[in-house]
Design a protein around this motif. Structure first.
Motif, short mmCIF file in Angstrom:
data_model
loop_
_atom_site.label_atom_id
_atom_site.label_comp_id
_atom_site.label_asym_id
_atom_site.label_seq_id
_atom_site.Cartn_x
_atom_site.Cartn_y
_atom_site.Cartn_z
N ALA A 1 -0.92 14.57 -12.21
CA ALA A 1 0.50 14.65 -11.88
C ALA A 1 0.99 16.09 -11.83
CB ALA A 1 1.32 13.85 -12.90
N ALA A 2 0.47 16.92 -12.73
CA ALA A 2 0.98 18.30 -12.83
C ALA A 2 0.18 19.30 -12.01
CB ALA A 2 0.97 18.73 -14.30
N HIS A 3 -1.12 19.04 -11.77
CA HIS A 3 -1.98 20.09 -11.23
C HIS A 3 -2.82 19.66 -10.02
CE1 HIS A 3 -1.05 22.50 -14.76
NE2 HIS A 3 -1.39 21.48 -15.53
N ALA A 4 -2.56 18.51 -9.43
CA ALA A 4 -3.41 18.02 -8.34
C ALA A 4 -3.56 19.04 -7.22
CB ALA A 4 -2.86 16.70 -7.79
N GLY A 5 -2.51 19.77 -6.94
CA GLY A 5 -2.56 20.74 -5.85
C GLY A 5 -3.38 21.98 -6.14
N GLU A 6 -3.78 22.16 -7.39
CA GLU A 6 -4.55 23.35 -7.79
C GLU A 6 -6.04 23.08 -7.93
OE1 GLU A 6 -2.85 24.58 -11.53
OE2 GLU A 6 -0.90 23.79 -10.91
N ILE A 7 -6.46 21.83 -7.97
CA ILE A 7 -7.82 21.48 -8.37
C ILE A 7 -8.82 21.73 -7.24
CG2 ILE A 7 -9.30 19.54 -9.05
CD1 ILE A 7 -6.77 18.35 -10.42
N ASP A 8 -9.81 22.55 -7.53
CA ASP A 8 -10.89 22.85 -6.59
C ASP A 8 -12.13 22.01 -6.85
OD1 ASP A 8 -9.68 25.30 -5.26
OD2 ASP A 8 -9.72 25.99 -7.34
N LEU A 9 -12.39 21.71 -8.13
CA LEU A 9 -13.63 21.08 -8.55
C LEU A 9 -13.32 19.98 -9.55
CD1 LEU A 9 -15.35 24.45 -9.55
CD2 LEU A 9 -15.55 23.37 -7.31
N VAL A 10 -14.11 18.91 -9.54
CA VAL A 10 -14.00 17.85 -10.54
C VAL A 10 -15.38 17.59 -11.13
CG1 VAL A 10 -13.54 15.40 -10.95
CG2 VAL A 10 -11.99 16.74 -9.49
N LEU A 11 -15.45 17.59 -12.46
CA LEU A 11 -16.68 17.22 -13.15
C LEU A 11 -16.40 15.96 -13.95
CD1 LEU A 11 -19.60 17.70 -13.96
CD2 LEU A 11 -18.79 19.28 -15.74
N THR A 12 -17.09 14.86 -13.58
CA THR A 12 -16.90 13.57 -14.22
C THR A 12 -18.28 13.00 -14.53
OG1 THR A 12 -15.85 11.40 -13.90
CG2 THR A 12 -16.74 12.45 -11.93
N ASN A 13 -18.39 11.69 -14.72
CA ASN A 13 -19.69 11.05 -14.81
C ASN A 13 -19.61 9.67 -14.17
OD1 ASN A 13 -18.66 9.21 -16.76
ND2 ASN A 13 -19.34 10.50 -18.46
N GLY A 14 -20.75 8.98 -14.13
CA GLY A 14 -20.79 7.71 -13.43
C GLY A 14 -19.86 6.67 -13.99
N SER A 15 -19.70 6.63 -15.29
CA SER A 15 -18.83 5.64 -15.92
C SER A 15 -17.36 5.97 -15.71
CB SER A 15 -19.13 5.56 -17.42
OG SER A 15 -20.46 5.17 -17.65
N GLY B 1 -16.01 8.19 -13.43
CA GLY B 1 -15.76 8.15 -12.00
C GLY B 1 -14.59 9.01 -11.52
N PHE B 2 -14.26 8.84 -10.25
CA PHE B 2 -13.12 9.49 -9.61
C PHE B 2 -12.84 8.69 -8.35
CE2 PHE B 2 -10.72 13.24 -7.86
CZ PHE B 2 -9.92 13.45 -8.97
N THR B 3 -11.59 8.25 -8.18
CA THR B 3 -11.25 7.28 -7.15
C THR B 3 -10.82 7.92 -5.84
OG1 THR B 3 -8.90 7.13 -7.73
CG2 THR B 3 -10.43 5.75 -8.99
N ALA B 4 -10.76 7.09 -4.80
CA ALA B 4 -10.27 7.55 -3.50
C ALA B 4 -8.83 8.02 -3.59
CB ALA B 4 -10.39 6.42 -2.47
N ALA B 5 -8.02 7.31 -4.37
CA ALA B 5 -6.62 7.71 -4.52
C ALA B 5 -6.50 9.06 -5.20
CB ALA B 5 -5.86 6.65 -5.32
N GLU B 6 -7.34 9.32 -6.16
CA GLU B 6 -7.32 10.61 -6.86
C GLU B 6 -7.82 11.72 -5.94
OE1 GLU B 6 -7.96 9.30 -11.51
OE2 GLU B 6 -9.68 9.22 -10.16
N GLU C 1 -21.90 5.69 -10.03
CA GLU C 1 -21.45 4.42 -9.46
C GLU C 1 -19.95 4.31 -9.31
OE1 GLU C 1 -21.95 3.81 -13.93
OE2 GLU C 1 -22.98 4.88 -12.33
N ASN C 2 -19.16 5.02 -10.12
CA ASN C 2 -17.70 4.93 -10.02
C ASN C 2 -17.07 6.15 -9.35
OD1 ASN C 2 -17.39 2.36 -11.18
ND2 ASN C 2 -17.66 3.21 -13.22
N LEU C 3 -17.87 6.98 -8.73
CA LEU C 3 -17.35 8.03 -7.87
C LEU C 3 -17.23 7.47 -6.46
CD1 LEU C 3 -18.80 9.63 -10.26
CD2 LEU C 3 -19.04 11.49 -8.61
N ASP C 4 -16.08 7.65 -5.83
CA ASP C 4 -15.93 7.17 -4.46
C ASP C 4 -16.51 8.22 -3.51
OD1 ASP C 4 -15.10 6.18 -1.95
OD2 ASP C 4 -13.46 5.11 -2.93
N VAL C 5 -17.82 8.11 -3.32
CA VAL C 5 -18.55 9.09 -2.52
C VAL C 5 -18.10 9.04 -1.07
CG1 VAL C 5 -20.84 9.82 -1.74
CG2 VAL C 5 -20.52 9.03 -4.10
N ALA C 6 -17.88 7.82 -0.56
CA ALA C 6 -17.47 7.68 0.85
C ALA C 6 -16.12 8.35 1.09
CB ALA C 6 -17.41 6.20 1.23
N ALA C 7 -15.19 8.17 0.17
CA ALA C 7 -13.88 8.80 0.32
C ALA C 7 -13.98 10.31 0.26
CB ALA C 7 -12.93 8.29 -0.76
#
Length: 311
Positions: A39-53, A55-60, A78-84
């Motif tokens: 909500a506060a920093h979406a416009g600043e984010i260059d990189l995301v580090l997550t894991n399979g559990s 994840g990171f969604t298409a909306a995000e 498995e929970n990263l939206d690779v296609a998006a």
């Protein structure tokens, strides 16, 4: 200009220091912090580090206009939206190979502990029961190990088990050409019927949900042990609990659960179940390797070079 990293997984201070030295890190290890960070920093984010559990969604992905690299810390994604991500031109990578040895070691530790009933024997000693009053438990030599998912980690598990004298079989979607004497089975139930013990090392996701179900457990039989270091969804927890309670299998050792991070309530009171908290891939060496791999991928992308571990 320093890139901004959204960090969605908890990392020990010594390893996080490697990231802090290179990036502007937004630390968001839980759902509330994640929502606030986006909500506060979406416009600043260059990189995301997550894991399979996690994840990171298409909306995000859609609300991060500067995002250029989406990374899974470990091998699972498995929970990263690779296609998006691809549709938005975002590069995607994982940590393939960084914790394979750690996971394989943990799998063998779980299998040994289950087959040799180490927790039960320890409890007996504490209760004053000596060996003459205890049942005999088998050793590994000559036992048949079925590996569901003979990928990089599965092969390392198989190699370790073979060094103990186990005979190896495996189930994949298709046979591999580099498996030596390992026997291939085209169905998990056929592998279980052949095997004395099963280790689940397949990727998660819809295709492998409940690959170990009541039918597979029945085929494994009363002397069999099941180890899961893959994803909790790969085993039908209710079927496993029923099989253990009825004595249709001998034991289970699990590092992952359908309910995680909550423990599997149906299994908690069973003496022939070993549980660890999704820690198979975690060691000082492996976590450092995952962080260094992420940094190397980010550096390669910045230089316009191919990623080291692309998806």
């Amino acid at each position: 200009m320093t890139e901004t990293l959204l960090l969605l997984v908890p990392i020990a201070a010594e390893h996080k220091a490697l990231l802090l030295a290179r990036f502007n890190v937004i630390d968001a290890p839980d759902a509330a912090a994640r929502a606030a960070a986006l909500a506060a920093h979406a416009g600043e984010i260059d990189l995301v580090l997550t894991n399979g559990s996690v994840g990171f969604t298409a909306a995000e992905i859609a609300v991060c206009p500067k995002l250029k690299l989406l990374a899974a810390q470990g091998a699972g994604y498995e929970n990263l939206d690779v296609a998006a991500a691809r549709a938005r031109g975002v590069a995607v990578c994982n940590g393939a190979g960084t914790n394979d040895d750690c996971v394989a070691d943990h799998a063998l530790a779980l299998l040994l502990a289950s087959v040799r009933a180490l927790p039960q024997q320890g409890a007996a000693v504490r209760a004053g029961v000596w060996r003459d009053a205890l049942p005999l438990y088998p050793h590994f030599g000559g036992r048949r190990l079925g590996v569901i998912g003979l990928g990089a980690i599965g092969r390392k598990i198989a190699a370790r088990a073979a060094a103990f004298g186990m005979v190896i079989g495996y189930h994949n979607r298709r046979p591999r050409a580099d498996t030596g004497d390992a026997a291939y089975f085209d169905r998990a139930v056929a592998l279980a019927a052949w095997a004395d013990d099963l280790v689940v090392a397949t990727p998660g996701g819809a295709a492998t949900r409940h690959v170990v179900d009541a039918e597979v457990l029945a085929a494994l039989g009363a002397g069999g042990h099941v180890v899961n270091i893959a994803r909790g969804s790969c085993i039908d927890t209710a079927a496993l609990a029923a099989a253990l309670l009825a004595g249709r299998i001998a034991g289970a050792a699990l590092d992952v659960y359908e309910s995680e991070p909550q423990p599997p309530l149906a299994l908690l009171g069973l003496p022939n179940v070993i549980l660890t908290p999704h820690i198979a891939g975690w060691s000082p060496q492996s976590i450092r390797a995952t962080v260094e791999n992420f940094i190397a991928n980010a550096d390669a992308l910045r230089r316009g070079e191919a990623l080291l571990t692309p998806l």
